[in-house]
Design a protein around this motif. Sequence first.
Motif, short mmCIF file in Angstrom:
data_model
loop_
_atom_site.label_atom_id
_atom_site.label_comp_id
_atom_site.label_asym_id
_atom_site.label_seq_id
_atom_site.Cartn_x
_atom_site.Cartn_y
_atom_site.Cartn_z
N ASP A 236 -0.50 -2.94 -3.51
CA ASP A 236 -1.55 -3.04 -2.50
C ASP A 236 -1.06 -2.37 -1.23
OD1 ASP A 236 -3.61 -3.65 -0.81
OD2 ASP A 236 -3.52 -5.83 -1.09
N LYS A 239 -0.79 -4.52 1.91
CA LYS A 239 0.07 -5.69 1.91
C LYS A 239 1.48 -5.33 2.31
CE LYS A 239 1.54 -9.55 -1.04
NZ LYS A 239 1.39 -10.21 -2.36
N TYR A 241 5.25 -5.91 1.85
CA TYR A 241 6.19 -6.48 0.88
C TYR A 241 7.56 -6.67 1.52
CZ TYR A 241 2.66 -5.34 -2.62
OH TYR A 241 1.50 -5.27 -3.35
#
Length: 317
Positions: A236, A239, A241
């Motif tokens: 994603d 997103k 991480y």
Amino acid sequence: MGKVQTKDLLKQFNLELIAGEEGLDREFIMSDISRPGIELTGYFRYYPKARLQVLGKTELSYFKELTNEERIDRCHRMCTDVTPCIVVSRGMDVPKELVEACNEKNVPLMRSPYKTTRVVSRLTNFLEAKFAPFTAMHGVLVDIHGVGVLITGQSGVGKSETALELIKRGHRLVADDSVEIRQEDYDRLIGSSPQLIEHLLEIRGLGIINVMTLFGASAVRSHKKIDYVINLELWDEKKQYDRLGIDEETIKIIDVKVPKAIIPVRPGRNLAVIIEVAAMNFRLKRMGVNAAEEFSARLTTMIDREKDNIPLDIDMD
């Protein structure tokens, strides 16, 4: 909760059946074991009659000192309709009063040649495993360098394909698709495969393969403690991480919190190698070596040194 009958103990521990053969179908309702010492004195107010009863050298030595009437009374009161069985340890002679009471009440009476503590320990471990809390999870369980790694993720993300690559790299498959999990201790989760799909691996486009047939017995395991959970998810872009690995996530399975990592999936990433390294790094952390914390300490030291070398901007006017 597992279903355990008295006859299961005969098969598992090769016990000698002395009396009460008609009661071998009795079911256990709990995993606790009792040694009826105080009951032999005649105190049955809190007698745990639904537990497996074990008689050792101490109990039988005291039993021999009782009168004939007391022996008959104690034996009949120990044998109830819900008592699963009575086990005599050390291969000792079984009192005839106990044999008669067990035959009359259909309570299985068995004998073991081993010491009492060993008998209690083995029976407890067996019953605790059978009565352990149970659940099932969708995923793949693999033994990687002794670390039980549960690979999870949505269907089609590549769990089974990754497991196949790990098996080719010398690691062992425990379960694919459905993992049966038992909590055998307050912090111990044991994963295994349903009997129907044991040793089988499903690869989309290829079908179902038998891992033990293709790669040998060394490529599979019947069960393994779950140490680490790795969740695969599609990459994603929005997103953030974790790039350092300082903050460790956990996932709760039954009553146990298990360390968890999230690995994003995108073309070009070798998931098998990443998971293999993640398992090795997990082992290092358990041994006290944490690369993320070491990097953080180095960075803090470097920042402190830079601060010490910055000249002070002081106005001399």
